[in-house]
Write a protein that holds these residues in place. Structure first.
Motif, mmCIF file in Angstrom:
data_model
loop_
_atom_site.group_PDB
_atom_site.id
_atom_site.type_symbol
_atom_site.label_atom_id
_atom_site.label_comp_id
_atom_site.label_asym_id
_atom_site.label_seq_id
_atom_site.Cartn_x
_atom_site.Cartn_y
_atom_site.Cartn_z
ATOM 1 N N ALA A 36 -3.898 10.562 -9.501
ATOM 2 C CA ALA A 36 -4.037 11.641 -10.474
ATOM 3 C C ALA A 36 -2.712 12.340 -10.771
ATOM 4 O O ALA A 36 -2.596 13.055 -11.777
ATOM 5 C CB ALA A 36 -5.053 12.665 -9.966
ATOM 6 N N THR A 37 -1.728 12.136 -9.915
ATOM 7 C CA THR A 37 -0.434 12.775 -10.147
ATOM 8 C C THR A 37 0.512 11.888 -10.954
ATOM 9 O O THR A 37 1.614 12.327 -11.307
ATOM 10 C CB THR A 37 0.238 13.115 -8.805
ATOM 11 N N ILE A 85 2.419 10.975 -16.142
ATOM 12 C CA ILE A 85 2.045 12.374 -16.219
ATOM 13 C C ILE A 85 0.981 12.653 -15.163
ATOM 14 O O ILE A 85 0.355 11.746 -14.629
ATOM 15 C CB ILE A 85 1.505 12.755 -17.609
ATOM 16 N N ALA A 86 0.766 13.926 -14.869
ATOM 17 C CA ALA A 86 -0.299 14.333 -13.943
ATOM 18 C C ALA A 86 -1.505 14.769 -14.762
ATOM 19 O O ALA A 86 -1.373 15.321 -15.859
ATOM 20 C CB ALA A 86 0.181 15.476 -13.044
ATOM 21 N N VAL A 87 -2.698 14.496 -14.231
ATOM 22 C CA VAL A 87 -3.927 14.892 -14.901
ATOM 23 C C VAL A 87 -4.354 16.259 -14.392
ATOM 24 O O VAL A 87 -4.103 16.620 -13.228
ATOM 25 C CB VAL A 87 -5.030 13.853 -14.677
ATOM 26 N N ALA A 88 -5.008 17.033 -15.259
ATOM 27 C CA ALA A 88 -5.453 18.378 -14.894
ATOM 28 C C ALA A 88 -6.962 18.470 -15.048
ATOM 29 O O ALA A 88 -7.568 17.722 -15.813
ATOM 30 C CB ALA A 88 -4.763 19.409 -15.785
ATOM 31 N N ASN A 92 -14.156 12.278 -9.296
ATOM 32 C CA ASN A 92 -13.335 12.675 -10.438
ATOM 33 C C ASN A 92 -12.710 14.065 -10.247
ATOM 34 O O ASN A 92 -12.288 14.693 -11.208
ATOM 35 C CB ASN A 92 -14.158 12.644 -11.729
ATOM 36 N N VAL A 93 -12.670 14.506 -9.004
ATOM 37 C CA VAL A 93 -12.063 15.805 -8.677
ATOM 38 C C VAL A 93 -10.568 15.617 -8.490
ATOM 39 O O VAL A 93 -10.132 14.835 -7.625
ATOM 40 C CB VAL A 93 -12.705 16.409 -7.414
ATOM 41 N N VAL A 94 -9.780 16.298 -9.333
ATOM 42 C CA VAL A 94 -8.328 16.111 -9.314
ATOM 43 C C VAL A 94 -7.754 16.383 -7.929
ATOM 44 O O VAL A 94 -6.903 15.649 -7.415
ATOM 45 C CB VAL A 94 -7.662 17.012 -10.371
ATOM 46 N N ALA A 95 -8.243 17.454 -7.294
ATOM 47 C CA ALA A 95 -7.679 17.850 -6.001
ATOM 48 C C ALA A 95 -7.903 16.788 -4.934
ATOM 49 O O ALA A 95 -7.091 16.661 -4.002
ATOM 50 C CB ALA A 95 -8.277 19.193 -5.560
ATOM 51 N N ASN A 96 -8.979 16.035 -5.055
ATOM 52 C CA ASN A 96 -9.258 15.000 -4.043
ATOM 53 C C ASN A 96 -8.338 13.793 -4.214
ATOM 54 O O ASN A 96 -8.018 13.096 -3.243
ATOM 55 C CB ASN A 96 -10.705 14.536 -4.143
#
Length: 861
Positions: A817-818, A827-830, A748-752
């Motif tokens: 996630a983007t 939309i993108a998630v933050a 659940n890590v956005v960056a991953n």
């Protein structure tokens, strides 16, 4: 017990009389072979070895048979019946005997004695202290499976199918430990008798059966020397109750209620009411048949003598499927009528019954002692039971033969064919324990709660400190006190338990007088079963309606008949009539016989036959559990309980095998019936991508009746939290009988940006897509759906990732996630955002509609 019937299957009779005897001019061939072909012989199992149990003796102390006293009462399912003591055949003096009939005697001093018949003797046991019985004496008699006993004044009278007439046993000095065989009365036809009855009011003894006989009557004016005074031989009488009326139209007349028929009781079987007042000229008053009759065995009057309850020994498993008792109105013995029947939902064969103190006590072979409330004489209801043969409830001739409820103390005794003498107290139930809802299949690893009600059937009975949850995850039983919510409401709270393990559990409460009530009934022998985990994932489910890669027959098999086949089985007394799947018709089973065929048609003969699963990939599963329903029967035919059913598993495609379970050669699971078995794969082998199982049925050595079947095979995985998101919101069951779930993988890590979701436990081959929203909701049946919408406003749809659930009922989605779909655009998630996902899918319940999985909430990091 009947004259000489054998096993029968699906209502197709097979009475194996010796036809050669007809050539000798014998008009009653069945009596000439006595009981050689009787089911009690064909179903014979070895006696229970070792010593039993005595509540009045310290645990661990030695019993008369040489064994240590143990808490044997925990091994017998029971309700409302307390085991005081149990004497095995070894405790009674001969561990090679089998048990048969029993009766009771009370000495002038008030001391109580059980009289039990065995293969070789009549055994006298003092039970004045029911928890510490004392064997007084064994009176040897002719070797026979059938022995019957009654008492009059200070004598006992024993008869048997082995002959030797009437043994008169003197009990006048029994309080001093002295019992003796006083005399033996022979003559007046064959010395064999099937049963004996005594009318204590008139002082006459009645021998019933033995060869083709009806009733042979003896005066007991001198109790030590019975004198023959008359007979009635119009019909064979299997058993009889004789009473003298003191009031009403029949005052002063002696009436015999005979379970009787022609040709050894097999023809025109029923209830015959005979006036035996004049011993030289008995007169038939009524002759009554009843539905589905096979063999009128034994019966007893209600205490007001308006009803006669009759058991037919050969109807269960043939013309009826449940333990059936027939009811006759005998308020006018000269115009007796049949008025109905009742059952208690068990398949066991009914044997002997007696009425006392407003109750009907039945000894029903494999289901043991059954006690019925006679408040409504025409609709008795079961109020208590004690199962002496807990490994089977089949319609076989094993287990409890008889019972005797007439001791002034209220003690009841029972005689079991394999297990010996049981001594009980029967009490009105004081408590009732019930779950508010069905027992959960899945228990949360962090703890779970189950609501319980405990009802005092006797006000003030409950010991308030007694209600407990008892659970076992394989390390021994642990008790947790229930939380009281006031009134009858309680909550059982499971503590945190290791995810991926199985748990057996039950609820127990005790009364101030020492009674115990449990849910389920029969605990701890019978328990609820569950799994500790967050989710159950069905990885494979085979209902056998298609072949699905299964193979019947394997290299090295040697069986000549009964080869594994798939289809709709034609039932016999050993093979199932129906598959296990409620909505299905097919299963795998050993050999299809022809319509109308016999018990052994195309059963397993001549060796082994193997059923193989396809190769199954379990490498990716966290904690795979395999379950299946099996049917196995090997307890009939010429060599019963001689063979075994083996189930094995391989993690290398079949190069080597590990035993999962072996059923048989005797005991639980060898008498047919669909039985579920499950196991944790990793407890036996390491799960791999090359898992396979095999099921092996065999008939080796002397031929016997062997049948096996397999249905509803399932591989389930216990998910123990994916560490990504959490389930929320209830979902409705879908048409596959499951509740759809979502599990996450990746992170659940956005960056991953590597989150994937998988919807599981869906109906096979349906289309669906995921929906997403930052909000949660609960809308029942939106737009005609059969499910619940759990996501709120601003709902986006993954229309571009519509999927099909396929054979295994699963649909995946990749979460970018983007680019999270929303009504206004992606939309993108933050980090810190929470999104809620759900899968919508097509369904049929029963018409075409739709459904939803449970919601799945993810908070991104």
């Amino acid at each position: 017990m009947t004259a000489s019937p054998t096993h029968r299957s699906s209502g197709r009779t097979a009475l194996r009389y010796s036809l050669a005897l007809t050539g000798l001019g014998l008009t009653f061939a069945a009596s000439a072979v006595a009981h050689e072909d009787d089911p009690k012989i064909l179903d014979r199992k070895p006696p229970v070895a070792g010593s039993g149990f005595q509540a009045g003796v310290p645990m661990g102390a030695l019993l008369p048979g040489g064994g240590a006293n143990t808490a044997a009462s925990s091994g017998f399912p029971a309700s409302g019946v307390q085991l005081e003591s149990w004497l095995t055949l070894g405790d009674l003096g001969n561990g090679n005997d089998n048990g048969n009939d029993c009766w009771g005697y009370v000495s002038p001093s008030g001391r109580e004695y059980a009289l039990m018949g065995t293969t070789s003797a009549t055994v006298v046991v003092e039970i004045t202290n029911p928890g510490a019985p004392v064997v007084i004496q064994r009176i040897p008699g002719p070797s026979s499976t059938w022995r019957d006993i009654k008492t009059y004044q200070d004598r006992a009278y024993t008869v048997s199918e082995g002959g030797n007439g009437i043994q008169v046993i003197n009990l006048s000095n029994v309080d001093n430990g002295v019992v003796s065989l006083e005399t033996t009365i022979t003559g007046n036809g064959t010395d064999a008798s099937h049963n004996v009855a005594i009318d204590e009011d008139s002082g006459f003894l009645y021998r019933s059966g033995g060869g083709s006989n009806g009733l042979r009557i003896y005066s007991l004016a001198n109790p030590g020397n019975p004198v023959f005074v008359g007979q009635w031989n119009t019909r064979y009488v299997h058993d009889v109750q004789v009473v003298t009326y003191t009031t009403g139209a029949f005052a002063g007349r002696e009436i015999a209620y005979c379970c009787a028929g022609l040709n050894g009781g097999f023809q025109d079987t029923g209830l015959t009411v005979v006036d035996v007042t004049n011993k030289a000229n008995p007169v038939v008053l009524s002759q009554i048949a009843y539905p589905s009759r096979e063999y009128s065995h034994q019966g007893w009057l209600s205490e007001d003598r308006t009803r006669f309850y009759l058991g037919d020994e050969l109807d269960e498993g043939n013309s009826v499927s449940l333990t059936t008792t027939h009811i006759f109105d005998v308020s006018d013995p000269a115009n007796a009528t049949y008025i109905g029947q009742f059952d208690n939902g068990d398949p066991a064969i009914g044997h002997n019954m007696y009425s006392h103190d407003g109750k009907l006590f039945q000894a029903n072979y494999t289901s043991g002692l059954r006690v019925f409330d006679l408040a409504n004489l025409d609709n008795p209801t079961e109020m208590a039971y004690f199962d002496t043969a807990p490994t089977s409830t089949s319609a076989s001739f094993n287990g409890l033969w008889s019972c005797y409820p007439y001791f002034p103390s209220g003690v009841v005794i029972g005689s079991d064919i394999e297990s010996g003498l049981f001594v009980w107290t029967v009490e009105e139930p004081e408590l009732e324990v019930q779950l508010v809802a069905a027992a959960p299949e899945l228990i949360d690893p962090s703890g779970a709660s189950v609501d319980v009600t405990i009802t005092e059937l006797l006000p003030g009975a409950l010991d308030p400190s007694s209600p407990v949850l008892v659970y076992d995850i394989g390390a021994g039983a642990t008790s947790v006190a229930l939380a009281s919510n006031g009134g009858t409401s309680y909550t059982a709270n499971f503590p945190a338990l290791p995810c991926g393990t199985a748990v057996n559990w039950y609820i127990q409460a005790g009364s101030m007088s020492g009674q115990t009530a449990t849910a389920p009934e029969g605990a701890p022998t019978t328990t609820f079963a569950g799994l500790i985990g967050d989710q159950l994932i069905v990885a494979r489910s085979d209902d056998m309606e298609t072949t699905a890669g299964w193979v019947g027959g394997a290299a090295g098999d040697t069986a000549t008949t009964g080869i594994w086949t798939r289809g709709n089985p034609i039932g016999t007394g050993a093979q199932p009539e129906d598959d296990h799947t409620p909505s299905g018709t097919s299963c795998w089973f050993t050999g299809q016989g022809g319509a109308g065929g016999g018990l052994g048609d195309n059963d397993v003969d001549g060796g082994t036959t193997t059923l193989l699963t396809p190769v199954i990939d379990m490498a990716s599963l966290d904690a795979p559990i395999v379950s299946y329903f099996r049917w196995y029967s090997n307890d009939q035919g010429g060599a019963p309980n001689a063979d075994v059913f083996r189930v094995e598993i391989s993690n290398n495609g079949g190069s080597s095998w590990t035993l999962v379970e072996q059923v048989g050669p005797s005991g639980a699971g060898t008498s047919g019936g669909w039985i579920e078995h499950s196991f944790e794969v990793s407890s036996l082998v390491t799960p791999t991508s090359q898992m396979r199982m095999r099921f092996i049925a065999s008939d080796l050595g002397t031929g016997s009746i062997v049948e096996a079947a397999i249905d509803d095979f399932k591989v389930t995985d216990i998910a123990c939290g994916d560490g990504i998101g959490s389930l929320y919101c209830d979902a409705n069951q879908n048409s596959a009988g499951r509740v759809g779930l979502i599990i996450g993988s990746g992170s659940n890590v956005v960056a991953n940006n590597n989150l994937s979701l998988l919807a599981i436990d869906l109906p096979p081959n349906v289309n669906g897509y995921f929906v997403v929203s930052p909000n949660q909701a609960f809308v029942q049946n939106p737009a005609g759906s059969q499910g619940n919408l759990c996501v709120g406003s601003s709902t986006g749809r993954y229309i571009n990732q519509i999927g099909n659930s396929g054979l295994f009922g699963e649909i995946p989605v990749v979460i970018d996630a983007t680019s999270i779909p929303q009504p206004t655009g992606a939309i993108a998630v933050a980090p810190g955002d929470t999104l809620n996902f759900q899968l919508w899918h097509r369904d049929a319940n029963p018409g075409v509609t739709s459904n939803f999985t449970r919601g799945y909430s993810v908070t991104f990091q």
